[in-house]
Design a protein around this motif. Structure first.
Motif, PDB file in Angstrom:
ATOM      1  N   TYR A   6      -3.594  12.811  -2.038  1.00  0.00           N
ATOM      2  CA  TYR A   6      -3.786  11.517  -2.668  1.00  0.00           C
ATOM      3  C   TYR A   6      -3.053  12.244  -4.134  1.00  0.00           C
ATOM      4  O   TYR A   6      -2.299  13.663  -4.242  1.00  0.00           O
ATOM      5  CB  TYR A   6      -5.375  12.805  -3.695  1.00  0.00           C
ATOM      6  CG  TYR A   6      -5.816  11.512  -4.543  1.00  0.00           C
ATOM      7  CD1 TYR A   6      -6.667  10.397  -4.201  1.00  0.00           C
ATOM      8  CD2 TYR A   6      -5.602  11.531  -6.031  1.00  0.00           C
ATOM      9  CE1 TYR A   6      -7.227   9.531  -5.101  1.00  0.00           C
ATOM     10  CE2 TYR A   6      -6.759  10.907  -6.906  1.00  0.00           C
ATOM     11  CZ  TYR A   6      -6.949   9.903  -6.170  1.00  0.00           C
ATOM     12  OH  TYR A   6      -8.317   9.151  -7.294  1.00  0.00           O
ATOM     13  N   PRO A   7      -2.764  11.443  -4.508  1.00  0.00           N
ATOM     14  CA  PRO A   7      -1.805  11.330  -5.990  1.00  0.00           C
ATOM     15  C   PRO A   7      -1.984  12.515  -6.925  1.00  0.00           C
ATOM     16  O   PRO A   7      -3.360  12.273  -7.294  1.00  0.00           O
ATOM     17  CB  PRO A   7      -1.442  10.021  -6.098  1.00  0.00           C
ATOM     18  CG  PRO A   7      -1.048   9.223  -5.102  1.00  0.00           C
ATOM     19  CD  PRO A   7      -2.710   9.960  -4.361  1.00  0.00           C
ATOM     20  N   ARG A  44      -5.490   2.958  -5.831  1.00  0.00           N
ATOM     21  CA  ARG A  44      -6.562   0.945  -6.524  1.00  0.00           C
ATOM     22  C   ARG A  44      -7.461   1.196  -5.678  1.00  0.00           C
ATOM     23  O   ARG A  44      -7.681   0.892  -3.962  1.00  0.00           O
ATOM     24  CB  ARG A  44      -5.741   0.036  -6.203  1.00  0.00           C
ATOM     25  CG  ARG A  44      -6.245  -1.005  -6.847  1.00  0.00           C
ATOM     26  CD  ARG A  44      -5.019  -2.726  -6.539  1.00  0.00           C
ATOM     27  NE  ARG A  44      -6.093  -3.689  -7.115  1.00  0.00           N
ATOM     28  CZ  ARG A  44      -5.362  -4.727  -6.028  1.00  0.00           C
ATOM     29  NH1 ARG A  44      -3.871  -4.773  -6.323  1.00  0.00           N
ATOM     30  NH2 ARG A  44      -6.347  -5.640  -7.125  1.00  0.00           N
ATOM     31  N   LYS A  45      -8.602   1.085  -5.387  1.00  0.00           N
ATOM     32  CA  LYS A  45     -10.266   0.557  -5.107  1.00  0.00           C
ATOM     33  C   LYS A  45     -10.033  -1.219  -4.494  1.00  0.00           C
ATOM     34  O   LYS A  45      -9.920  -1.749  -5.803  1.00  0.00           O
ATOM     35  CB  LYS A  45     -10.816   0.524  -5.370  1.00  0.00           C
ATOM     36  CG  LYS A  45     -12.550   0.806  -4.546  1.00  0.00           C
ATOM     37  CD  LYS A  45     -13.112   1.568  -5.164  1.00  0.00           C
ATOM     38  CE  LYS A  45     -15.262   1.265  -4.552  1.00  0.00           C
ATOM     39  NZ  LYS A  45     -15.756   2.113  -5.465  1.00  0.00           N
ATOM     40  N   LEU A  46      -9.847  -0.970  -3.286  1.00  0.00           N
ATOM     41  CA  LEU A  46     -10.595  -2.559  -2.490  1.00  0.00           C
ATOM     42  C   LEU A  46     -11.623  -2.342  -2.775  1.00  0.00           C
ATOM     43  O   LEU A  46     -12.505  -1.860  -2.464  1.00  0.00           O
ATOM     44  CB  LEU A  46      -9.070  -3.171  -1.414  1.00  0.00           C
ATOM     45  CG  LEU A  46      -7.917  -1.920  -1.475  1.00  0.00           C
ATOM     46  CD1 LEU A  46      -7.574  -2.055  -0.419  1.00  0.00           C
ATOM     47  CD2 LEU A  46      -7.230  -3.458  -2.447  1.00  0.00           C
ATOM     48  N   THR A  47     -12.126  -4.482  -2.696  1.00  0.00           N
ATOM     49  CA  THR A  47     -12.932  -4.739  -1.955  1.00  0.00           C
ATOM     50  C   THR A  47     -13.327  -5.083  -0.705  1.00  0.00           C
ATOM     51  O   THR A  47     -11.962  -4.922  -0.066  1.00  0.00           O
ATOM     52  CB  THR A  47     -13.637  -6.090  -2.647  1.00  0.00           C
ATOM     53  OG1 THR A  47     -12.343  -7.053  -2.682  1.00  0.00           O
ATOM     54  CG2 THR A  47     -13.258  -6.193  -4.449  1.00  0.00           C
ATOM     55  N   GLN A  48     -14.250  -5.481  -0.102  1.00  0.00           N
ATOM     56  CA  GLN A  48     -14.183  -5.695   1.515  1.00  0.00           C
ATOM     57  C   GLN A  48     -13.022  -7.013   2.270  1.00  0.00           C
ATOM     58  O   GLN A  48     -12.658  -6.741   2.849  1.00  0.00           O
ATOM     59  CB  GLN A  48     -15.180  -5.834   2.249  1.00  0.00           C
ATOM     60  CG  GLN A  48     -15.501  -5.931   4.067  1.00  0.00           C
ATOM     61  CD  GLN A  48     -15.217  -3.503   4.428  1.00  0.00           C
ATOM     62  OE1 GLN A  48     -15.470  -3.229   3.684  1.00  0.00           O
ATOM     63  NE2 GLN A  48     -14.423  -4.507   5.574  1.00  0.00           N
ATOM     64  N   LEU A  61      -6.926   3.227   3.401  1.00  0.00           N
ATOM     65  CA  LEU A  61      -8.196   3.807   4.751  1.00  0.00           C
ATOM     66  C   LEU A  61      -9.151   3.972   3.573  1.00  0.00           C
ATOM     67  O   LEU A  61      -9.429   4.001   2.318  1.00  0.00           O
ATOM     68  CB  LEU A  61      -8.027   5.225   4.651  1.00  0.00           C
ATOM     69  CG  LEU A  61      -5.794   5.771   5.506  1.00  0.00           C
ATOM     70  CD1 LEU A  61      -5.518   6.849   5.344  1.00  0.00           C
ATOM     71  CD2 LEU A  61      -6.596   4.772   7.444  1.00  0.00           C
ATOM     72  N   PRO A  62     -10.435   4.109   4.364  1.00  0.00           N
ATOM     73  CA  PRO A  62     -11.765   4.056   3.918  1.00  0.00           C
ATOM     74  C   PRO A  62     -11.972   5.310   2.355  1.00  0.00           C
ATOM     75  O   PRO A  62     -11.511   6.332   2.692  1.00  0.00           O
ATOM     76  CB  PRO A  62     -12.652   4.354   4.790  1.00  0.00           C
ATOM     77  CG  PRO A  62     -11.880   4.225   5.886  1.00  0.00           C
ATOM     78  CD  PRO A  62     -10.531   4.557   6.112  1.00  0.00           C
ATOM     79  N   VAL A  63     -12.215   5.397   1.760  1.00  0.00           N
ATOM     80  CA  VAL A  63     -12.879   6.795   0.592  1.00  0.00           C
ATOM     81  C   VAL A  63     -12.611   8.023   0.572  1.00  0.00           C
ATOM     82  O   VAL A  63     -12.353   8.845   0.428  1.00  0.00           O
ATOM     83  CB  VAL A  63     -13.898   5.974  -0.549  1.00  0.00           C
ATOM     84  CG1 VAL A  63     -14.916   6.365  -0.410  1.00  0.00           C
ATOM     85  CG2 VAL A  63     -13.214   6.990  -2.081  1.00  0.00           C
TER      86      VAL A  63
END
Length: 270
Positions: free
Chosen positions: A31-32, A43-47, A20-22
């Motif tokens: 959130y853990p 973990r942050k993902l790129t588009q 989901l979006p940040v």
């Protein structure tokens, strides 16, 4: 993300893969860590990575993992209430209903102090500094104006004649303003600053989970919202049932306002 090993509990395995979006509301409540000794992480993902995952989910028929409402429903079924928050933004677990405070007989007396335990400024120093303090924008000057404003809120929040509820989505706290509060506020002539309720709820300077004396019992649990204005601090007390007990500007000495700044700090701006 789980550790994907044999020690992952079944409940947390159900949350594996949610993307989901940040700034999605899901992040505020799930959130853990999502339980005792939880090892989950994010973990942050790129588009590009996000688009790739979405395609895979669509092929597998698991698109609900990218749906905020479905993800919140799923998490709400497996994450215990005391852990439903983002400790990175709220800074602390909710004291109300937390297992530690159910087990510890002295929990009610363990009132942490804003200055002594959290290293915060004294209210007097905050008020004297006048730096970044809120400016009062208006003023309800009569019972008639207050009733009219109250009815407007009821209409806005779709509960005409019944009171109204405002939800602080960031901190997962609901505030119910019932008609008895309206009458009590008029009797005590405390309607000044009442037109600030949405600012106080949506942008408080501090939120405290605390035990305070009340007219109903010796000590009662409250969530207290505090906001500092150029001329006075303002406090809003919400009891354990989610009902707003009172909201008023502080007419006493600044140092006496410290009594509201005890317990567990849930949010701070200063």
């Amino acid at each position: 993300m789980t550790k994907e090993d044999s020690h992952v509990r079944a409940a947390h395995r159900l949350l594996q893969g949610i993307i989901l979006p940040v700034d999605d509301p899901f992040r505020n409540s799930y959130y853990p860590p999502n339980g005792w000794r939880c090892r989950c992480s994010t973990r942050k993902l790129t588009q590009r990575m996000y688009d790739s995952r979405v395609k895979v989910y669509e092929q597998k028929g698991t698109s609900d993992l990218t749906d905020s409402e479905m993800s919140q429903k799923r998490a709400g079924e497996v994450v215990a209430k005391p852990f439903r928050r983002n400790v990175g933004t709220s800074e602390i677990f909710d004291r109300n209903g937390h297992p530690y405070f159910k087990a510890n007989r002295d929990a009610r007396e363990m009132q942490l102090s804003a200055v002594k335990n959290y290293g915060m400024k004294l209210v007097k120093d905050i008020c004297d500094s006048k730096i970044s303090l809120s400016k009062y924008r208006g003023g309800i000057k009569s019972p008639e104006e207050f009733r009219q404003q109250w009815e407007a809120w009821e209409k806005q929040y779709e509960k005409p004649g019944e009171g109204f509820t405002i939800v602080d989505k960031k901190n997962n706290i609901s505030s119910f303003f019932d008609r008895s509060l309206m009458e009590k506020t008029i009797r005590r002539k405390r309607y000044g600053y009442f037109d600030e309720i949405e600012r106080i709820i949506n942008d408080p300077d501090e939120i405290w989970a605390t035990w305070q004396p009340s007219g109903r019992m010796k000590n009662e649990f409250f969530n207290i919202y505090a906001r500092y204005y150029e001329d006075t601090p303002v406090a809003m007390l919400i009891n354990n049932d989610g009902r707003v007990d009172s909201l008023y500007k502080w007419d006493g000495k600044p140092e006496d306002f410290e009594k509201f700044r005890t317990g567990l700090l849930k949010k701070r701006k200063r």
